[in-house]
Design a protein around this motif. Structure first.
Motif, mmCIF file in Angstrom:
data_model
loop_
_atom_site.group_PDB
_atom_site.id
_atom_site.type_symbol
_atom_site.label_atom_id
_atom_site.label_comp_id
_atom_site.label_asym_id
_atom_site.label_seq_id
_atom_site.Cartn_x
_atom_site.Cartn_y
_atom_site.Cartn_z
ATOM 1 N N ARG A 40 23.212 43.103 71.059
ATOM 2 C CA ARG A 40 22.895 44.469 71.495
ATOM 3 C C ARG A 40 23.911 45.505 71.020
ATOM 4 N NH1 ARG A 40 19.068 44.854 75.853
ATOM 5 N NH2 ARG A 40 18.351 42.785 76.407
ATOM 6 N N LYS A 41 25.184 45.217 71.199
ATOM 7 C CA LYS A 41 26.213 46.219 70.913
ATOM 8 C C LYS A 41 26.648 46.199 69.442
ATOM 9 C CE LYS A 41 30.892 47.574 72.265
ATOM 10 N NZ LYS A 41 32.080 47.156 72.996
ATOM 11 N N TYR A 42 27.043 45.034 68.957
ATOM 12 C CA TYR A 42 27.608 44.974 67.614
ATOM 13 C C TYR A 42 26.575 45.245 66.529
ATOM 14 C CZ TYR A 42 31.887 43.020 69.687
ATOM 15 O OH TYR A 42 33.024 42.825 70.419
ATOM 16 N N THR A 43 25.363 44.735 66.695
ATOM 17 C CA THR A 43 24.345 44.994 65.664
ATOM 18 C C THR A 43 23.957 46.470 65.626
ATOM 19 O OG1 THR A 43 22.523 44.388 67.148
ATOM 20 C CG2 THR A 43 23.405 42.649 65.700
ATOM 21 N N ALA A 44 24.086 47.160 66.733
ATOM 22 C CA ALA A 44 23.789 48.598 66.752
ATOM 23 C C ALA A 44 24.955 49.429 66.221
ATOM 24 C CB ALA A 44 23.451 49.040 68.181
ATOM 25 N N ALA A 45 26.170 48.959 66.434
ATOM 26 C CA ALA A 45 27.354 49.747 66.088
ATOM 27 C C ALA A 45 27.832 49.529 64.651
ATOM 28 C CB ALA A 45 28.493 49.409 67.051
ATOM 29 N N PHE A 46 27.559 48.362 64.091
ATOM 30 C CA PHE A 46 28.104 48.027 62.779
ATOM 31 C C PHE A 46 26.980 47.830 61.775
ATOM 32 C CE2 PHE A 46 31.048 45.902 65.912
ATOM 33 C CZ PHE A 46 31.938 46.967 65.962
ATOM 34 N N GLU A 47 27.274 48.143 60.523
ATOM 35 C CA GLU A 47 26.269 48.020 59.475
ATOM 36 C C GLU A 47 25.810 46.577 59.296
ATOM 37 O OE1 GLU A 47 25.943 48.722 54.703
ATOM 38 O OE2 GLU A 47 27.165 50.110 55.867
ATOM 39 N N PHE B 191 34.823 25.434 72.045
ATOM 40 C CA PHE B 191 33.968 26.055 71.036
ATOM 41 C C PHE B 191 34.726 27.195 70.399
ATOM 42 C CE2 PHE B 191 31.139 24.005 73.969
ATOM 43 C CZ PHE B 191 30.217 23.402 73.129
ATOM 44 N N PHE B 192 34.393 27.475 69.147
ATOM 45 C CA PHE B 192 34.954 28.639 68.489
ATOM 46 C C PHE B 192 33.840 29.604 68.123
ATOM 47 C CE2 PHE B 192 34.090 25.823 64.868
ATOM 48 C CZ PHE B 192 33.458 26.681 63.976
ATOM 49 N N MET B 193 34.200 30.850 68.039
ATOM 50 C CA MET B 193 33.302 31.888 67.551
ATOM 51 C C MET B 193 34.166 32.858 66.746
ATOM 52 S SD MET B 193 30.807 34.589 69.562
ATOM 53 C CE MET B 193 29.672 33.316 70.103
ATOM 54 N N ILE B 194 33.711 33.158 65.544
ATOM 55 C CA ILE B 194 34.372 34.161 64.712
ATOM 56 C C ILE B 194 33.332 35.220 64.373
ATOM 57 C CG2 ILE B 194 35.620 34.649 62.571
ATOM 58 C CD1 ILE B 194 36.304 31.606 62.477
ATOM 59 N N VAL B 195 33.649 36.458 64.700
ATOM 60 C CA VAL B 195 32.776 37.594 64.388
ATOM 61 C C VAL B 195 33.468 38.387 63.289
ATOM 62 C CG1 VAL B 195 31.566 39.609 65.299
ATOM 63 C CG2 VAL B 195 32.035 37.658 66.800
ATOM 64 N N VAL B 196 32.732 38.684 62.222
ATOM 65 C CA VAL B 196 33.293 39.382 61.073
ATOM 66 C C VAL B 196 32.550 40.700 60.874
ATOM 67 C CG1 VAL B 196 33.829 39.237 58.608
ATOM 68 C CG2 VAL B 196 33.706 37.135 59.980
ATOM 69 N N ASP B 197 33.314 41.740 60.671
ATOM 70 C CA ASP B 197 32.781 43.060 60.333
ATOM 71 C C ASP B 197 33.623 43.582 59.178
ATOM 72 O OD1 ASP B 197 31.410 45.611 60.600
ATOM 73 O OD2 ASP B 197 33.226 46.348 61.572
ATOM 74 N N PHE C 148 38.308 40.530 61.901
ATOM 75 C CA PHE C 148 37.810 39.363 62.622
ATOM 76 C C PHE C 148 38.079 39.477 64.114
ATOM 77 C CE2 PHE C 148 39.528 37.543 58.533
ATOM 78 C CZ PHE C 148 38.309 37.297 57.940
ATOM 79 N N LEU C 149 37.129 38.974 64.876
ATOM 80 C CA LEU C 149 37.356 38.640 66.285
ATOM 81 C C LEU C 149 37.144 37.138 66.353
ATOM 82 C CD1 LEU C 149 35.424 41.186 68.556
ATOM 83 C CD2 LEU C 149 37.885 40.933 68.316
ATOM 84 N N SER D 103 44.064 41.981 70.160
ATOM 85 C CA SER D 103 44.475 42.194 71.565
ATOM 86 C C SER D 103 43.324 42.741 72.408
ATOM 87 C CB SER D 103 45.683 43.124 71.644
ATOM 88 O OG SER D 103 45.375 44.352 71.024
ATOM 89 N N THR D 104 42.295 43.246 71.747
ATOM 90 C CA THR D 104 41.136 43.801 72.462
ATOM 91 C C THR D 104 39.861 43.436 71.715
ATOM 92 O OG1 THR D 104 41.176 45.876 71.230
ATOM 93 C CG2 THR D 104 42.453 45.816 73.271
ATOM 94 N N LEU D 105 38.750 43.593 72.414
ATOM 95 C CA LEU D 105 37.433 43.423 71.779
ATOM 96 C C LEU D 105 37.078 44.742 71.096
ATOM 97 C CD1 LEU D 105 35.546 41.646 74.689
ATOM 98 C CD2 LEU D 105 36.867 40.622 72.845
ATOM 99 N N TRP D 106 36.114 44.703 70.217
ATOM 100 C CA TRP D 106 35.666 45.925 69.553
ATOM 101 C C TRP D 106 34.807 46.723 70.493
ATOM 102 C CZ3 TRP D 106 33.651 42.642 64.945
ATOM 103 C CH2 TRP D 106 34.740 42.149 64.199
#
Length: 181
Positions: free
Chosen positions: A79-86, A113-119, A127-128, A178-181
């Motif tokens: 919901r948030k990241y797909t709307a905010a980032f290209e 578990f791991f999760m890596i989010v790339v923008d 990366f997050l 240190s924070t989320l996007w």
């Protein structure tokens, strides 16, 4: 998006391991999606969502994690990241330590578990990365699980983003946000 969740996951006949739906039954663990059911449904529709219901796309996940923090990650991304980032990329998977815990069927239970989010922001990737124990207390803030990509690589045994220039890769992968996007 699908109106309701499927009640059974299909065996993925493309894999050597023919893990079946019933191998999790009575285990106390959820069939936790790796490629996120919810996000794929939101972003790509019902057919993409339907394709996530393969046993090759799930790992044993503690119900509190699967229905809590992990679901919140997936919803934030959808919901948030797909709307905010290209464009964003998400890489997820299980982490296993040396001590094997398995279901009677032989399916191993991940320790985390791991999760890596790339923008890409202004031409530079960011990366997050998260490392989340399979048993995670309800109500824990996602920030508590932020990690560096280097840490995810060390724990998972994978080498992510190896095609980046080494200096760029070293600098980006060592950062613990240190924070989320």
């Amino acid at each position: 998006m699908l109106d309701n969740r499927r009640s059974r996951f299909a065996v993925d006949t493309r894999t050597q391991a023919r893990v079946g739906h019933d191998m999790y039954t009575g285990s106390g663990y959820d069939r936790g999606h790796m490629a996120p059911n919810y996000a794929l449904g939101v972003c790509y529709g019902a057919e993409a969502q339907r394709q996530t219901f393969l046993m090759s796309n799930v790992c044993p996940q503690d119900p509190a994690l699967n229905r809590g923090l992990w679901a919140a990650f997936e919803q934030t991304i959808a919901r948030k990241y797909t709307a905010a980032f290209e464009e964003i990329w998400v890489v997820v998977g299980p982490i296993f330590d040396e001590e094997r815990m398995c279901f009677p069927s032989g399916v191993e239970i991940p320790d985390a578990f791991f999760m890596i989010v790339v923008d890409v922001l202004d031409g530079t990737p960011r990366f997050l990365a998260f490392v989340v124990p399979n048993v995670t207390p309800v109500g824990k803030d996602a920030v508590a699980f932020l990690a560096s990509v280097d840490e995810v690589e060390r724990l998972s045994g994978f080498d992510f983003f190896w095609e980046l220039d080494d200096a760029v890769e070293d600098a980006l992968e060592s950062v613990v946000p240190s924070t989320l996007w």
